[in-house]
Design an enzyme around this catalytic site. Structure first.
Site, PDB file in Angstrom:
ATOM      1  N   ALA A   1      22.031 147.377  59.264  1.00  0.00           N
ATOM      2  CA  ALA A   1      23.051 147.836  60.219  1.00  0.00           C
ATOM      3  C   ALA A   1      23.421 149.297  59.953  1.00  0.00           C
ATOM      4  CB  ALA A   1      24.289 146.939  60.114  1.00  0.00           C
ATOM      5  N   VAL A   2      23.546 149.684  58.674  1.00  0.00           N
ATOM      6  CA  VAL A   2      23.900 151.067  58.334  1.00  0.00           C
ATOM      7  C   VAL A   2      22.670 151.974  58.483  1.00  0.00           C
ATOM      8  CG1 VAL A   2      24.706 152.611  56.495  1.00  0.00           C
ATOM      9  CG2 VAL A   2      25.766 150.357  56.770  1.00  0.00           C
TER      10      VAL A   2
ATOM     11  N   ARG B   1      10.274 142.099  53.476  1.00  0.00           N
ATOM     12  CA  ARG B   1      10.495 141.376  54.751  1.00  0.00           C
ATOM     13  C   ARG B   1      10.225 142.250  55.969  1.00  0.00           C
ATOM     14  NH1 ARG B   1      14.731 139.592  51.569  1.00  0.00           N
ATOM     15  NH2 ARG B   1      15.958 141.407  52.154  1.00  0.00           N
ATOM     16  N   SER B   2      10.682 143.505  55.934  1.00  0.00           N
ATOM     17  CA  SER B   2      10.549 144.373  57.113  1.00  0.00           C
ATOM     18  C   SER B   2       9.409 145.370  56.984  1.00  0.00           C
ATOM     19  CB  SER B   2      11.848 145.144  57.351  1.00  0.00           C
ATOM     20  OG  SER B   2      12.878 144.282  57.692  1.00  0.00           O
TER      21      SER B   2
ATOM     22  N   ARG C   1      30.193 154.319  42.444  1.00  0.00           N
ATOM     23  CA  ARG C   1      31.374 155.041  42.960  1.00  0.00           C
ATOM     24  C   ARG C   1      32.397 155.412  41.894  1.00  0.00           C
ATOM     25  NH1 ARG C   1      32.196 151.092  48.044  1.00  0.00           N
ATOM     26  NH2 ARG C   1      30.447 151.849  49.286  1.00  0.00           N
TER      27      ARG C   1
ATOM     28  N   CYS D   1      33.875 152.102  53.540  1.00  0.00           N
ATOM     29  CA  CYS D   1      34.277 152.521  54.893  1.00  0.00           C
ATOM     30  C   CYS D   1      35.802 152.537  55.084  1.00  0.00           C
ATOM     31  CB  CYS D   1      33.629 151.615  55.929  1.00  0.00           C
ATOM     32  SG  CYS D   1      33.653 149.873  55.490  1.00  0.00           S
TER      33      CYS D   1
ATOM     34  N   GLN E   1      39.263 144.484  59.742  1.00  0.00           N
ATOM     35  CA  GLN E   1      37.895 144.977  59.633  1.00  0.00           C
ATOM     36  C   GLN E   1      36.900 144.187  60.493  1.00  0.00           C
ATOM     37  OE1 GLN E   1      38.720 146.125  55.014  1.00  0.00           O
ATOM     38  NE2 GLN E   1      36.570 146.022  55.554  1.00  0.00           N
TER      39      GLN E   1
ATOM     40  N   HIS F   1      36.764 149.569  62.394  1.00  0.00           N
ATOM     41  CA  HIS F   1      37.798 149.094  61.459  1.00  0.00           C
ATOM     42  C   HIS F   1      39.140 149.729  61.852  1.00  0.00           C
ATOM     43  CE1 HIS F   1      34.844 147.171  59.096  1.00  0.00           C
ATOM     44  NE2 HIS F   1      34.949 147.810  57.956  1.00  0.00           N
TER      45      HIS F   1
ATOM     46  N   ASN G   1      33.228 151.979  61.659  1.00  0.00           N
ATOM     47  CA  ASN G   1      32.922 151.756  60.240  1.00  0.00           C
ATOM     48  C   ASN G   1      31.476 152.066  59.881  1.00  0.00           C
ATOM     49  OD1 ASN G   1      32.957 149.260  61.969  1.00  0.00           O
ATOM     50  ND2 ASN G   1      31.745 148.459  60.269  1.00  0.00           N
TER      51      ASN G   1
HETATM   52  P1  NAP Z   1      22.083 144.787  56.221  1.00  0.00           P
HETATM   53  O1  NAP Z   1      22.254 144.933  57.689  1.00  0.00           O
HETATM   54  O2  NAP Z   1      22.036 143.444  55.638  1.00  0.00           O
HETATM   55  O3  NAP Z   1      20.751 145.599  55.787  1.00  0.00           O
HETATM   56  C1  NAP Z   1      20.266 145.597  54.476  1.00  0.00           C
HETATM   57  C2  NAP Z   1      19.129 146.595  54.326  1.00  0.00           C
HETATM   58  O4  NAP Z   1      18.712 146.647  52.965  1.00  0.00           O
HETATM   59  C3  NAP Z   1      17.899 146.199  55.143  1.00  0.00           C
HETATM   60  O5  NAP Z   1      17.225 147.363  55.544  1.00  0.00           O
HETATM   61  C4  NAP Z   1      17.079 145.443  54.097  1.00  0.00           C
HETATM   62  O6  NAP Z   1      15.703 145.409  54.382  1.00  0.00           O
HETATM   63  C5  NAP Z   1      17.340 146.320  52.883  1.00  0.00           C
HETATM   64  N1  NAP Z   1      17.036 145.587  51.654  1.00  0.00           N
HETATM   65  C6  NAP Z   1      17.504 144.380  51.284  1.00  0.00           C
HETATM   66  N2  NAP Z   1      16.959 144.003  50.114  1.00  0.00           N
HETATM   67  C7  NAP Z   1      16.134 145.007  49.745  1.00  0.00           C
HETATM   68  C8  NAP Z   1      15.257 145.216  48.636  1.00  0.00           C
HETATM   69  N3  NAP Z   1      15.111 144.299  47.663  1.00  0.00           N
HETATM   70  N4  NAP Z   1      14.547 146.372  48.578  1.00  0.00           N
HETATM   71  C9  NAP Z   1      14.654 147.280  49.569  1.00  0.00           C
HETATM   72  N5  NAP Z   1      15.455 147.129  50.646  1.00  0.00           N
HETATM   73  C10 NAP Z   1      16.183 146.012  50.728  1.00  0.00           C
HETATM   74  O7  NAP Z   1      23.235 145.534  55.433  1.00  0.00           O
HETATM   75  P2  NAP Z   1      24.041 146.873  55.846  1.00  0.00           P
HETATM   76  O8  NAP Z   1      25.266 146.513  56.579  1.00  0.00           O
HETATM   77  O9  NAP Z   1      23.105 147.876  56.436  1.00  0.00           O
HETATM   78  O10 NAP Z   1      24.535 147.347  54.417  1.00  0.00           O
HETATM   79  C11 NAP Z   1      23.643 147.650  53.381  1.00  0.00           C
HETATM   80  C12 NAP Z   1      24.455 148.082  52.173  1.00  0.00           C
HETATM   81  O11 NAP Z   1      25.140 149.286  52.500  1.00  0.00           O
HETATM   82  C13 NAP Z   1      25.558 147.101  51.751  1.00  0.00           C
HETATM   83  O12 NAP Z   1      25.077 146.120  50.876  1.00  0.00           O
HETATM   84  C14 NAP Z   1      26.563 148.001  51.119  1.00  0.00           C
HETATM   85  O13 NAP Z   1      26.266 148.176  49.754  1.00  0.00           O
HETATM   86  C15 NAP Z   1      26.388 149.295  51.875  1.00  0.00           C
HETATM   87  N6  NAP Z   1      27.434 149.442  52.905  1.00  0.00           N
HETATM   88  C16 NAP Z   1      28.379 150.347  52.688  1.00  0.00           C
HETATM   89  C17 NAP Z   1      29.385 150.506  53.576  1.00  0.00           C
HETATM   90  C18 NAP Z   1      30.481 151.424  53.290  1.00  0.00           C
HETATM   91  O14 NAP Z   1      31.588 150.975  53.319  1.00  0.00           O
HETATM   92  N7  NAP Z   1      30.223 152.683  53.035  1.00  0.00           N
HETATM   93  C19 NAP Z   1      29.441 149.742  54.730  1.00  0.00           C
HETATM   94  C20 NAP Z   1      28.462 148.822  54.960  1.00  0.00           C
HETATM   95  C21 NAP Z   1      27.452 148.688  54.023  1.00  0.00           C
HETATM   96  P3  NAP Z   1      15.023 144.137  55.127  1.00  0.00           P
HETATM   97  O15 NAP Z   1      15.072 144.451  56.592  1.00  0.00           O
HETATM   98  O16 NAP Z   1      13.639 144.159  54.592  1.00  0.00           O
HETATM   99  O17 NAP Z   1      15.797 142.922  54.756  1.00  0.00           O
HETATM  100  O1  3JN Z   2      33.055 144.629  54.684  1.00  0.00           O
HETATM  101  C1  3JN Z   2      33.195 145.776  55.097  1.00  0.00           C
HETATM  102  O2  3JN Z   2      33.776 146.024  56.150  1.00  0.00           O
HETATM  103  C2  3JN Z   2      32.673 146.898  54.306  1.00  0.00           C
HETATM  104  C3  3JN Z   2      31.707 146.412  53.299  1.00  0.00           C
HETATM  105  C4  3JN Z   2      31.034 147.195  52.521  1.00  0.00           C
HETATM  106  C5  3JN Z   2      30.144 146.631  51.528  1.00  0.00           C
HETATM  107  C6  3JN Z   2      29.459 145.452  51.800  1.00  0.00           C
HETATM  108  C7  3JN Z   2      28.648 144.886  50.830  1.00  0.00           C
HETATM  109  C8  3JN Z   2      28.513 145.478  49.602  1.00  0.00           C
HETATM  110  C9  3JN Z   2      29.976 147.261  50.308  1.00  0.00           C
HETATM  111  C10 3JN Z   2      30.625 148.570  50.058  1.00  0.00           C
HETATM  112  O3  3JN Z   2      30.060 149.556  50.488  1.00  0.00           O
HETATM  113  O4  3JN Z   2      31.692 148.646  49.462  1.00  0.00           O
HETATM  114  C11 3JN Z   2      29.188 146.648  49.335  1.00  0.00           C
HETATM  115  C12 3JN Z   2      29.040 147.251  47.992  1.00  0.00           C
HETATM  116  O5  3JN Z   2      28.147 148.068  47.806  1.00  0.00           O
HETATM  117  O6  3JN Z   2      29.811 146.883  47.102  1.00  0.00           O
END
Ligand code: NAP
Ligand code: 3JN
Length: 347
Positions: A17-18, A43-44, A103, A132, A159, A252, A325
């Site tokens: 998603a990000v 997977r992808s 962080r 976020c 959120q 959010h 977000n």
């Molecule tokens: P998501 O939609 O579940 O996407 C996860 C991504 O990570 C997909 O591209 C997935 O690839 C890849 N991935 C998973 N396992 C992996 C591995 N072993 N090796 C390489 N790539 C892998 O999650 P998202 O919402 O984009 O969020 C991803 C992460 O960003 C979160 O876990 C969090 O830490 C961080 N995040 C931060 C914020 C923030 O507040 N700044 C907000 C949201 C998320 P596949 O397609 O192959 O599964």
């Molecule tokens: O839930 C939300 O709205 C934000 C979530 C962010 C998030 C989700 C999974 C793992 C994080 C983050 O960026 O704080 C993490 C993480 O890396 O801890």
């Protein structure tokens, strides 16, 4: 001097998603890219992604994937960041990490460019992108800190599910249909992936985001508390947070109460926020003008409205803070950090 031919950029988590929004933001700001590497899990791997008229094939992330990369945007989860950050920096890349993995590491700057871009000069190869919910709040707090001083902050969040990834978005959609059809909603993802018990998010509100800590706060709440102090360079600032998940896809919202160091008027606070970088004030309540998550989608700014002076204390102000977000909360902030690194000749 910024490089004429651009930079080799990699996205780890490009299919998430990000990650998807990172590509949109790189395009939006016309980021100078000489080469683009898109990484995911097995997977992808092999998936085709269009970017600026070219087709890219997503590859499974391996240590060698970072060979020759200048800037690596990480967004695949904290454990994956820990697995690959050193592999990337050892190969000369600067990692901008969207997870909580680094962080609070004192050697890693935690950066929101409108607030503390100067911290980038202390980087040792890794820069952390805050949570976020923290980002949108500190963008609003910083101009108030500068002009009126901060004594205390209390925040409650509302959120969207996209913060919990693509699987949570899919779950909200499926459950909404199930409930409208009179079926039992099936819950597998929220409030926390992999938990023993799940709650439906459709037509609901969940007062849990991430796992509970020993002190009774959730990890999301502790992220807001600790990250805010680090970014604002105010380690002693009292911050209290309650984080709640709502059945909203993206955007959010936060009810923020700010105790200032001096009394102010609503007009003063509004004027300070109107001048604040990255902020759009939408505050004409009599015309129903105030920020909403739906209207924030696709916009990189932080929106503020419902600015009110407390009924009992002229140093206390209440406000409603909304942002996309996935953009300012994640992808856009990371891309802004990359732009700052180039501007400051740190890459
Ligand atoms: P998501 O939609 O579940 O996407 C996860 C991504 O990570 C997909 O591209 C997935 O690839 C890849 N991935 C998973 N396992 C992996 C591995 N072993 N090796 C390489 N790539 C892998 O999650 P998202 O919402 O984009 O969020 C991803 C992460 O960003 C979160 O876990 C969090 O830490 C961080 N995040 C931060 C914020 C923030 O507040 N700044 C907000 C949201 C998320 P596949 O397609 O192959 O599964
Ligand atoms: O839930 C939300 O709205 C934000 C979530 C962010 C998030 C989700 C999974 C793992 C994080 C983050 O960026 O704080 C993490 C993480 O890396 O801890």
């Amino acid at each position: 001097m910024p490089r004429q031919n651009g930079y080799h950029v990699a996205i780890l988590g490009a299919t998430g998603a990000v990650g998807e929004q990172m590509l949109k933001m790189l395009d939006l700001v016309k980021f100078p890219i000489s080469q683009l590497t898109l990484l995911s899990s097995a997977r992808s791997s092999g998936k085709q992604v269009e970017f600026q008229g070219n087709t890219y094939t997503v590859q499974e992330a391996k240590p060698e994937s970072f060979e020759g990369v200048d800037i690596a945007l990480f967004s695949a989860g904290g454990s994956i960041s820990k697995q690959f950050a050193k592999e990337a920096t050892d190969r000369g890349a600067i990692v901008i990490d969207n997870t909580s993995a680094f962080r609070m590491d004192p050697d890693v700057p935690l950066v929101v460019p409108e607030v503390n871009a100067d911290d980038l000069h202390n980087h040792n190869g890794i820069i952390a992108n805050p949570n976020c919910s923290t980002i949108q709040m500190v963008v609003v707090l910083e101009p108030l800190r500068q002009q009126l001083g901060l004594q205390r902050v209390v925040v409650s969040t509302y959120q969207a599910v996209s913060g919990a990834g693509q699987a949570a978005i899919d779950e909200l959609t499926t459950q909404s249909t199930q409930m409208l059809n009179g079926e039992e909603p099936v819950a597998n993802v929220l409030p926390v992936k992999g938990a023993d018990k799940h709650h439906p998010i459709a037509f609901n509100a969940l007062p849990q985001i991430d796992v509970f800590q020993e002190n009774g706060f959730t990890f999301e709440e502790m992220k807001m508390i600790n990250e805010t102090k680090k970014i604002l360079h105010l380690p002693l600032l009292p911050v209290a947070a309650t984080c709640v998940r709502l059945p909203i896809v993206t955007g959010h919202s936060e009810s923020v109460t700010v105790h200032l160091s001096q009394a102010a008027t609503r007009e003063q606070v509004k004027a300070i926020l109107e001048e604040g970088p990255g902020i759009t004030v939408q505050d004409q309540p009599e015309e129903q003008v105030y920020p909403t998550p739906l209207a924030s989608v696709g916009h990189p700014d932080v929106f503020v409205g419902r600015i009110r002076q407390d009924m009992d204390d002229p140093q206390v102000f209440h406000m409603w803070v909304v942002s996309d977000n996935l953009l300012k909360g994640a992808a856009y902030n990371s891309v802004q950090i990359a732009q700052e690194l180039i501007k400051r000749e740190l890459v």
